[in-house]
Enzyme design. Structure first.
Site, PDB file in Angstrom:
ATOM      1  N   HIS A  56       0.850  -1.206   0.000  1.00  0.00           N
ATOM      2  CA  HIS A  56       0.000   0.000   0.000  1.00  0.00           C
ATOM      3  C   HIS A  56       0.877   1.245   0.000  1.00  0.00           C
ATOM      4  O   HIS A  56       0.583   2.235   0.678  1.00  0.00           O
ATOM      5  CB  HIS A  56      -0.953   0.023   1.202  1.00  0.00           C
ATOM      6  CG  HIS A  56      -2.051  -1.000   1.116  1.00  0.00           C
ATOM      7  ND1 HIS A  56      -3.127  -0.855   0.269  1.00  0.00           N
ATOM      8  CD2 HIS A  56      -2.217  -2.178   1.745  1.00  0.00           C
ATOM      9  CE1 HIS A  56      -3.918  -1.913   0.389  1.00  0.00           C
ATOM     10  NE2 HIS A  56      -3.383  -2.726   1.272  1.00  0.00           N
ATOM     11  N   ASN A 129     -10.500  -2.371   2.328  1.00  0.00           N
ATOM     12  CA  ASN A 129     -10.144  -2.459   0.905  1.00  0.00           C
ATOM     13  C   ASN A 129     -11.378  -2.158   0.058  1.00  0.00           C
ATOM     14  O   ASN A 129     -12.483  -2.033   0.584  1.00  0.00           O
ATOM     15  CB  ASN A 129      -9.640  -3.874   0.576  1.00  0.00           C
ATOM     16  CG  ASN A 129      -8.180  -4.082   0.964  1.00  0.00           C
ATOM     17  OD1 ASN A 129      -7.374  -3.160   0.907  1.00  0.00           O
ATOM     18  ND2 ASN A 129      -7.845  -5.294   1.357  1.00  0.00           N
ATOM     19  N   TYR A 339       0.014  -2.835  12.024  1.00  0.00           N
ATOM     20  CA  TYR A 339      -0.062  -1.460  11.514  1.00  0.00           C
ATOM     21  C   TYR A 339       0.653  -0.471  12.433  1.00  0.00           C
ATOM     22  O   TYR A 339       1.373   0.412  11.971  1.00  0.00           O
ATOM     23  CB  TYR A 339      -1.524  -1.073  11.275  1.00  0.00           C
ATOM     24  CG  TYR A 339      -2.086  -1.747  10.040  1.00  0.00           C
ATOM     25  CD1 TYR A 339      -2.138  -3.136   9.958  1.00  0.00           C
ATOM     26  CD2 TYR A 339      -2.529  -1.021   8.963  1.00  0.00           C
ATOM     27  CE1 TYR A 339      -2.622  -3.768   8.826  1.00  0.00           C
ATOM     28  CE2 TYR A 339      -3.015  -1.637   7.830  1.00  0.00           C
ATOM     29  CZ  TYR A 339      -3.065  -3.020   7.775  1.00  0.00           C
ATOM     30  OH  TYR A 339      -3.537  -3.630   6.649  1.00  0.00           O
TER      31      TYR A 339
END
Ligand code: NDP
Length: 490
Positions: A56, A129, A339
Site C-alpha cells: 500500500h 479495501n 499497523y
C-alpha cells in the site's frame, strides 16, 4: 500576493546570504566545510524520505467528514455515532497494494480504503479495501502473500508466475482473485469504487450487548471500472491518473461521497452460521444480513502537504473507540499488531504526535521520550501508580471488548469450518448469479491475459483444473480456451 518575499533562513531561522552560491576559496577555488548552510541543505535533502510502507505504498489522500444518518445506539455506544446528524472529521487514504510510489495507478490491483475518524473519544481507524473479502484468512500467510505480489529477489521484476503459484496453492484466495480479475480490479477512478471493512468487527451498545458487524461504504458516484485494455492504455498516458482525478474533483468542488451500510449479525448467530463468519475470504450473503444504511461520508478537502498528511498518515487497525472492538477474525487480530508496528518503524514511536495523526482530545499516558518527542504535559508523573494526580484508567466505564472462547488446548490449526464452508462456493455464486454476461466474458479474458504473461505451463494447468474449474466449470473451460490449453493437456 506579498510584494516582499521573506528572507531565506537556515533551519534554525538564521538569515542566509545566497540561494545560489556555495562558499568557495575564490571564484575557482574549492568548497568550504564551514558552509554550514550548504551542508544543512544537502544533508536534509538526503533525508527527505521515510521508509515506505511495505505494501500500500502509493496512496492518495483527502479530508472530509462522516455524518450519521440513522440511529445506531441499539448496536453501538460509539460516541461519534450516537446522534443522527452528528459529523466527525475524517482523513481517507486510498491506495494500490503491490506497486511502489510512482507505479501506475490503473494497474490491476486491490485498492486499500483506509479511514481515520477524528472522534471525541480518540482516533478510530477503519482500514479496509475496495473488496469485501481477502486473499488469505490467517496472518501467518500474509507476508508470503505480499511477497508473491511484489518483485523477484534476483532480478527485481514483478512476476505473474509467482502470483499464480501462490494463489493456486492457496484455494482460499479464489474469491478475492475472482473479484481482482473482474473489472473491479481496474476501477475507473478512486471516486467510483466501494470500500469495505472486509474484516468482521464487534459493536457493543451501552447495555453491554454485542454484535458482529461488517462495513460497506457504497460509492454515490456509482461503480465504474476500466476494461483491461483501457487500464493498460492509461498506464502509458498518465501514471497518476487516479490521484489526479481525485485531486481535481475535490478542487472543483465535485465532492465524492459514500453511503455507509452495515451488515449486523447478532452475537449468538456466529456459532452456528452456515459460513464461519470470521473468515475474511467469505461475505455474509445479503439475504441473511441485509446492509443497513447508517451514515454518509464526503471528501471535501485536498491535503495541503502530501508528505506530511498522506505519506506520514498512520492508520492502525487497533485504533478502535469504545463501542467498537475486534472479532475472532484472525486477520484483524494479526493486523492489530502490524499497523502500529509499521508506523513505529517508519516514523518512530512518536508518530502519533504528528498533526495528521494527533487525536482531537488530549493524550494522557505514561509513555515517555523517544525520537522526535515534542509534546509534554509539564511536570507530571511519568509512572503509575503515583500520588501526584497523574492520569488514571477508568475500569468502571471502559472494558476491553471480549468474547467467550471454549476451553481448548493452545494449537496451530485451521479455522473451524461451518457446514457451508468451501473456498469455491462464493466466487462461483459471484460468477453465476451476480455477474452479467459481459462481466463473465471480461473476467475470463482478464484471467487469460494475466495467465499468459510468463506463467509456467504446469501452473497454468493447475490454475485451470484445480482453481477456475472449481469456481465454475464454464469459467475453467473459457480460460483454458483463451490460453490455448488443449483438452488433452487438461
Ligand atoms: P447479492 O445478490 O445480494 O449481492 C451481490 C453483490 O455483489 C451486490 O450487492 C454488489 O455489491 C456485488 N456485485 C455486483 N456486481 C458485481 C461484480 N460484477 N463484481 C463483484 N461484485 C459485484 O448476493 P449475495 O449477498 O448472496 O452475494 C453473492 C456474491 O456477491 C458473493 O459471493 C460475493 O462474491 C458478492 N458480493 C457480496 C457482498 C456481500 O456483502 N454479500 C458484497 C459484494 C460482493 P456491492 O453493492 O457491494 O458492490
Amino acid at each position: 500576493m506579498n510584494s516582499q518575499p521573506p528572507t531565506t533562513t537556515t533551519d534554525t531561522g538564521i538569515p542566509v546570504s545566497s540561494d545560489e552560491y556555495s562558499l568557495t576559496v575564490g571564484a575557482g577555488g574549492p568548497n568550504l566545510l564551514q558552509d554550514t548552510y550548504l551542508i544543512e541543505k544537502i544533508a536534509h535533502f538526503s533525508r527527505e524520505r521515510v521508509p515506505d510502507r511495505v505494501y500500500h505504498v502509493k496512496g492518495s489522500g483527502a479530508f472530509g467528514y462522516f455524518e450519521v444518518t440513522a440511529d445506531v445506539t441499539q448496536w453501538t455506544k460509539a460516541a461519534f455515532l450516537n446522534k443522527i446528524g452528528k459529523r466527525t472529521p475524517i482523513l481517507a487514504r486510498i491506495s494500490t497494494v503491490a506497486g511502489e510510489e510512482g507505479y501506475p495507478d490503473t494497474d490491476r490491483d486491490v485498492r486499500g480504503f483506509a479511514l481515520k475518524f477524528y472522534t471525541e473519544e480518540g482516533n478510530y481507524d477503519m482500514v479496509g479495501n475496495n473488496t469485501p473479502v481477502f486473499f488469505v484468512r490467517d496472518p501467518m500467510k500474509f507476508p508470503d502473500f505480499i511477497h508473491s505480489q511484489e518483485r523477484m529477489p534476483d532480478n527485481g521484476l514483478r512476476d505473474n508466475n509467482m502470483q499464480w503459484d501462490f494463489w493456486t496453492l492457496s484455494p482460499e484466495s479464489a474469491h478475492q482473485v475472482t473479484v481482482l480479475m473482474s473489472d473491479r480490479g481496474t476501477p475507473r477512478t478512486l471516486r467510483h469504487l466501494n470500500g469495505y471493512s472486509s474484516d468482521t468487527y464487534m459493536w457493543q451498545n451501552a447495555g453491554g450487548e454485542k454484535f458482529w458487524v461488517k462495513y460497506h461504504f457504497k460509492t454515490e458516484q456509482g461503480i465504474q471500472n476500466m476494461t483491461d485494455a483501457e487500464a493498460r492504455a492509461m498506464k502509458a498516458e498518465d501514471l497518476d491518473y487516479h490521484r489526479r482525478d481525485l485531486w481535481e474533483a475535490i478542487g472543483r468542488q465535485d465532492y465524492p461521497a459514500w453511503r455507509l451500510e452495515m451488515q449486523i449479525m447478532p452475537y449468538e448467530d456466529a456459532a452456528d452460521y452456515r459460513f464461519n463468519p470470521f473468515d475474511i475470504t467469505k461475505v455474509w450473503p445479503h439475504k441473511d444480513y441485509p446492509a443497513i444504511p447508517i451514515g454518509r461520508m464526503v471528501f471535501n478537502r485536498n491535503p495541503e502537504n502530501f508528505f506530511a498528511q498522506v505519506v506520514q498518515a498512520g492508520f492502525e487497525v487497533s485504533n478502535m473507540v469504545p463501542g467498537i472492538g475486534p472479532s475472532p477474525d484472525r486477520m484483524v487480530l494479526g493486523r492489530m499488531f502490524a499497523y502500529g508496528d509499521s508506523q513505529r518503524y517508519r516514523t518512530g514511536p512518536n508518530y502519533g504526535q504528528l498533526p495528521v495523526n494527533r487525536p482531537l482530545g488530549e493524550v494522557h499516558n505514561y509513555n515517555k521520550d523517544g525520537p522526535m518527542r515534542f509534546h509534554h504535559h509539564g511536570n507530571q508523573p511519568v509512572y503509575a501508580p503515583n500520588s501526584y494526580g497523574g492520569p488514571k484508567a477508568d475500569a468502571q466505564r471502559y472494558r476491553d471488548p471480549s468474547w467467550f472462547v471454549e476451553s481448548a488446548e493452545i494449537m496451530r490449526t485451521a479455522y473451524q469450518a461451518h457446514r457451508d464452508d468451501n473456498d469455491f462456493i462464493q466466487p462461483g455464486m459471484l460468477y453465476r448469479d451476480v455477474m452479467t454476461p459481459t462481466d463473465r466474458e471480461h473476467l475470463a479474458g482478464n484471467i487469460a491475459w494475466h495467465l499468459k504473461q510468463g506463467v509456467e505451463h504446469f501452473i497454468q494447468e493447475r490454475a485451470i483444473n484445480d482453481y477456475w474449474a472449481r469456481v465454475d466449470p464454464d469459467l475453467g473451460a473459457r480460460v483454458a480456451r483463451e490460453i490455448g490449453l488443449t483438452a488433452a493437456s487438461r
